[in-house]
Design a protein around this motif. Structure first.
Motif, PDB file in Angstrom:
ATOM      1  N   ALA A 194       0.819  -1.216   0.000  1.00 29.03           N
ATOM      2  CA  ALA A 194       0.000   0.000   0.000  1.00 29.03           C
ATOM      3  C   ALA A 194       0.852   1.264   0.000  1.00 29.03           C
ATOM      4  O   ALA A 194       0.475   2.274  -0.599  1.00 29.03           O
ATOM      5  N   LEU A 195       2.010   1.212   0.654  1.00 29.33           N
ATOM      6  CA  LEU A 195       2.855   2.399   0.719  1.00 29.33           C
ATOM      7  C   LEU A 195       3.511   2.727  -0.614  1.00 29.33           C
ATOM      8  O   LEU A 195       4.035   3.826  -0.794  1.00 29.33           O
ATOM      9  N   ALA A 196       3.485   1.790  -1.568  1.00 31.25           N
ATOM     10  CA  ALA A 196       4.065   2.040  -2.887  1.00 31.25           C
ATOM     11  C   ALA A 196       2.998   2.403  -3.918  1.00 31.25           C
ATOM     12  O   ALA A 196       3.293   2.534  -5.099  1.00 31.25           O
ATOM     13  N   LEU A 197       1.766   2.596  -3.471  1.00 34.51           N
ATOM     14  CA  LEU A 197       0.672   2.830  -4.415  1.00 34.51           C
ATOM     15  C   LEU A 197       0.728   4.179  -5.114  1.00 34.51           C
ATOM     16  O   LEU A 197       0.059   4.371  -6.121  1.00 34.51           O
ATOM     17  N   ASP A 198       1.517   5.105  -4.599  1.00 35.61           N
ATOM     18  CA  ASP A 198       1.615   6.390  -5.287  1.00 35.61           C
ATOM     19  C   ASP A 198       2.186   6.201  -6.691  1.00 35.61           C
ATOM     20  O   ASP A 198       1.888   6.966  -7.598  1.00 35.61           O
ATOM     21  N   ARG A 199       2.959   5.150  -6.880  1.00 37.57           N
ATOM     22  CA  ARG A 199       3.561   4.879  -8.185  1.00 37.57           C
ATOM     23  C   ARG A 199       2.671   3.979  -9.056  1.00 37.57           C
ATOM     24  O   ARG A 199       2.830   3.951 -10.272  1.00 37.57           O
ATOM     25  N   ALA A 200       1.733   3.267  -8.439  1.00 38.77           N
ATOM     26  CA  ALA A 200       0.866   2.341  -9.185  1.00 38.77           C
ATOM     27  C   ALA A 200      -0.285   3.096  -9.838  1.00 38.77           C
ATOM     28  O   ALA A 200      -0.800   4.069  -9.290  1.00 38.77           O
ATOM     29  N   GLU A 201      -0.672   2.612 -11.011  1.00 38.47           N
ATOM     30  CA  GLU A 201      -1.820   3.188 -11.707  1.00 38.47           C
ATOM     31  C   GLU A 201      -3.088   2.488 -11.240  1.00 38.47           C
ATOM     32  O   GLU A 201      -3.067   1.350 -10.790  1.00 38.47           O
ATOM     33  N   ALA A 202      -4.208   3.187 -11.376  1.00 35.34           N
ATOM     34  CA  ALA A 202      -5.506   2.622 -10.996  1.00 35.34           C
ATOM     35  C   ALA A 202      -5.842   1.442 -11.901  1.00 35.34           C
ATOM     36  O   ALA A 202      -5.405   1.380 -13.061  1.00 35.34           O
ATOM     37  N   ARG A 203      -6.585   0.500 -11.339  1.00 34.87           N
ATOM     38  CA  ARG A 203      -7.092  -0.639 -12.096  1.00 34.87           C
ATOM     39  C   ARG A 203      -8.572  -0.800 -11.766  1.00 34.87           C
ATOM     40  O   ARG A 203      -9.027  -0.340 -10.724  1.00 34.87           O
ATOM     41  N   PRO A 204      -9.329  -1.446 -12.647  1.00 37.49           N
ATOM     42  CA  PRO A 204     -10.763  -1.596 -12.372  1.00 37.49           C
ATOM     43  C   PRO A 204     -11.069  -2.272 -11.042  1.00 37.49           C
ATOM     44  O   PRO A 204     -12.012  -1.903 -10.358  1.00 37.49           O
ATOM     45  N   VAL A 205     -10.261  -3.271 -10.660  1.00 40.61           N
ATOM     46  CA  VAL A 205     -10.508  -3.997  -9.419  1.00 40.61           C
ATOM     47  C   VAL A 205      -9.261  -3.949  -8.542  1.00 40.61           C
ATOM     48  O   VAL A 205      -8.160  -4.242  -9.003  1.00 40.61           O
ATOM     49  N   VAL A 206      -9.452  -3.586  -7.283  1.00 45.42           N
ATOM     50  CA  VAL A 206      -8.375  -3.636  -6.297  1.00 45.42           C
ATOM     51  C   VAL A 206      -8.813  -4.586  -5.189  1.00 45.42           C
ATOM     52  O   VAL A 206      -9.915  -4.474  -4.665  1.00 45.42           O
ATOM     53  N   VAL A 207      -7.938  -5.543  -4.871  1.00 45.42           N
ATOM     54  CA  VAL A 207      -8.164  -6.466  -3.759  1.00 45.42           C
ATOM     55  C   VAL A 207      -7.167  -6.065  -2.677  1.00 45.42           C
ATOM     56  O   VAL A 207      -5.962  -6.117  -2.897  1.00 45.42           O
ATOM     57  N   ALA A 208      -7.680  -5.643  -1.525  1.00 42.24           N
ATOM     58  CA  ALA A 208      -6.816  -5.188  -0.428  1.00 42.24           C
ATOM     59  C   ALA A 208      -6.773  -6.237   0.668  1.00 42.24           C
ATOM     60  O   ALA A 208      -7.809  -6.631   1.195  1.00 42.24           O
ATOM     61  N   ALA A 209      -5.579  -6.704   1.001  1.00 42.81           N
ATOM     62  CA  ALA A 209      -5.373  -7.650   2.097  1.00 42.81           C
ATOM     63  C   ALA A 209      -4.949  -6.847   3.323  1.00 42.81           C
ATOM     64  O   ALA A 209      -3.874  -6.263   3.353  1.00 42.81           O
ATOM     65  N   VAL A 210      -5.820  -6.798   4.334  1.00 44.08           N
ATOM     66  CA  VAL A 210      -5.534  -6.047   5.564  1.00 44.08           C
ATOM     67  C   VAL A 210      -4.737  -6.964   6.483  1.00 44.08           C
ATOM     68  O   VAL A 210      -5.291  -7.687   7.301  1.00 44.08           O
ATOM     69  N   ASN A 211      -3.425  -6.953   6.306  1.00 43.01           N
ATOM     70  CA  ASN A 211      -2.551  -7.870   7.042  1.00 43.01           C
ATOM     71  C   ASN A 211      -1.580  -7.134   7.955  1.00 43.01           C
ATOM     72  O   ASN A 211      -0.448  -7.546   8.145  1.00 43.01           O
ATOM     73  N   GLY A 212      -2.032  -6.030   8.542  1.00 44.60           N
ATOM     74  CA  GLY A 212      -1.208  -5.266   9.470  1.00 44.60           C
ATOM     75  C   GLY A 212      -0.818  -3.936   8.874  1.00 44.60           C
ATOM     76  O   GLY A 212      -1.410  -3.467   7.906  1.00 44.60           O
ATOM     77  N   GLY A 213       0.182  -3.312   9.468  1.00 42.75           N
ATOM     78  CA  GLY A 213       0.679  -2.038   8.960  1.00 42.75           C
ATOM     79  C   GLY A 213      -0.283  -0.897   9.233  1.00 42.75           C
ATOM     80  O   GLY A 213      -1.158  -0.973  10.091  1.00 42.75           O
ATOM     81  N   ASP A 214      -0.146   0.165   8.467  1.00 45.77           N
ATOM     82  CA  ASP A 214      -1.006   1.339   8.595  1.00 45.77           C
ATOM     83  C   ASP A 214      -2.270   1.086   7.785  1.00 45.77           C
ATOM     84  O   ASP A 214      -2.366   1.443   6.608  1.00 45.77           O
ATOM     85  N   VAL A 215      -3.249   0.455   8.432  1.00 42.16           N
ATOM     86  CA  VAL A 215      -4.458   0.023   7.741  1.00 42.16           C
ATOM     87  C   VAL A 215      -5.241   1.203   7.180  1.00 42.16           C
ATOM     88  O   VAL A 215      -5.706   1.173   6.047  1.00 42.16           O
ATOM     89  N   SER A 216      -5.380   2.265   7.950  1.00 44.14           N
ATOM     90  CA  SER A 216      -6.166   3.412   7.516  1.00 44.14           C
ATOM     91  C   SER A 216      -5.599   4.019   6.231  1.00 44.14           C
ATOM     92  O   SER A 216      -6.316   4.214   5.246  1.00 44.14           O
TER      93      SER A 216
END
Length: 198
Positions: A145-167
């Protein structure tokens, strides 16, 4: 002309030892290595169930419900999972999406804590090759998630809440989701973070 004795026949029961599971249970099928795949191979056995039907929420605790999207926001679906089971739940969600006809290049998998094993493996060869795979947009892509500033949007995002800064991770994942955001995590915690009443 002398008679040549017949060659011995090999019967099916004489082909060698077979792995027979104890107590008559079927042997477990080895799990594939997680990560991108360019085509979905046919699975042995009965067909997998289709993804759950889209439902409207019944209340704040209705797990698996889908919140109707507001204008310009992705549809939200919650898959209850512990932090330890979030990656497995995300893999199952990806499998269901692919089985239901979604193209691999439409899917971005995001982790809020520890990186997905595929991302960690690919990053071990360097960031340039890792991000080149993202830019090619020909397969499922896995990112922290912290590298998402570099990722482009996609139609579907699957987020695994496995710790870290969840918010922060869920906010970034929501921003990258075009039409559907699937969150695999603790329903109460996800509701608190997204305030979506899912």
């Amino acid at each position: 002309m002398p008679l040549i004795p017949e060659e011995p026949q090999i019967h099916e029961s004489a082909q060698g030892p077979r792995a027979t599971p104890a107590s008559g249970q079927s042997a477990p099928t080895p799990r594939p290595v997680p990560g991108p795949r360019s085509a979905v191979p046919p699975r042995p056995g009965p067909p997998r169930p289709t993804p759950p039907a889209q439902r409207t929420p019944r209340g704040p605790s209705s797990a698996g419900a889908v919140a109707p999207p507001a204008a310009g926001t992705p549809q939200l679906q919650l898959i209850p999972a512990s932090a330890e089971g979030a990656l497995d739940a995300a893999e199952e969600a990806v499998d269901l999406l692919l089985d239901s006809g979604r193209s691999p290049e439409e899917i971005l998998v995001v982790t809020t804590g520890e990186q997905h094993p595929w991302a960690a493996h690919e990053l071990s060869f360097g960031e340039e090759g890792y991000w080149a795979q993202h830019d090619a947009r020909d397969d499922v892509f896995y990112a922290d998630a912290l590298a998402l500033d570099r990722a482009e949007a996609r139609p579907v995002v699957v987020a695994a809440v496995n710790g870290g800064d969840v918010s922060a991770g869920l906010s970034l994942a929501r921003a990258k989701a075009g039409s559907l955001l699937i969150v695999c995590g603790d329903p109460q915690r996800v509701n608190e973070m997204l305030g979506a009443g899912v």
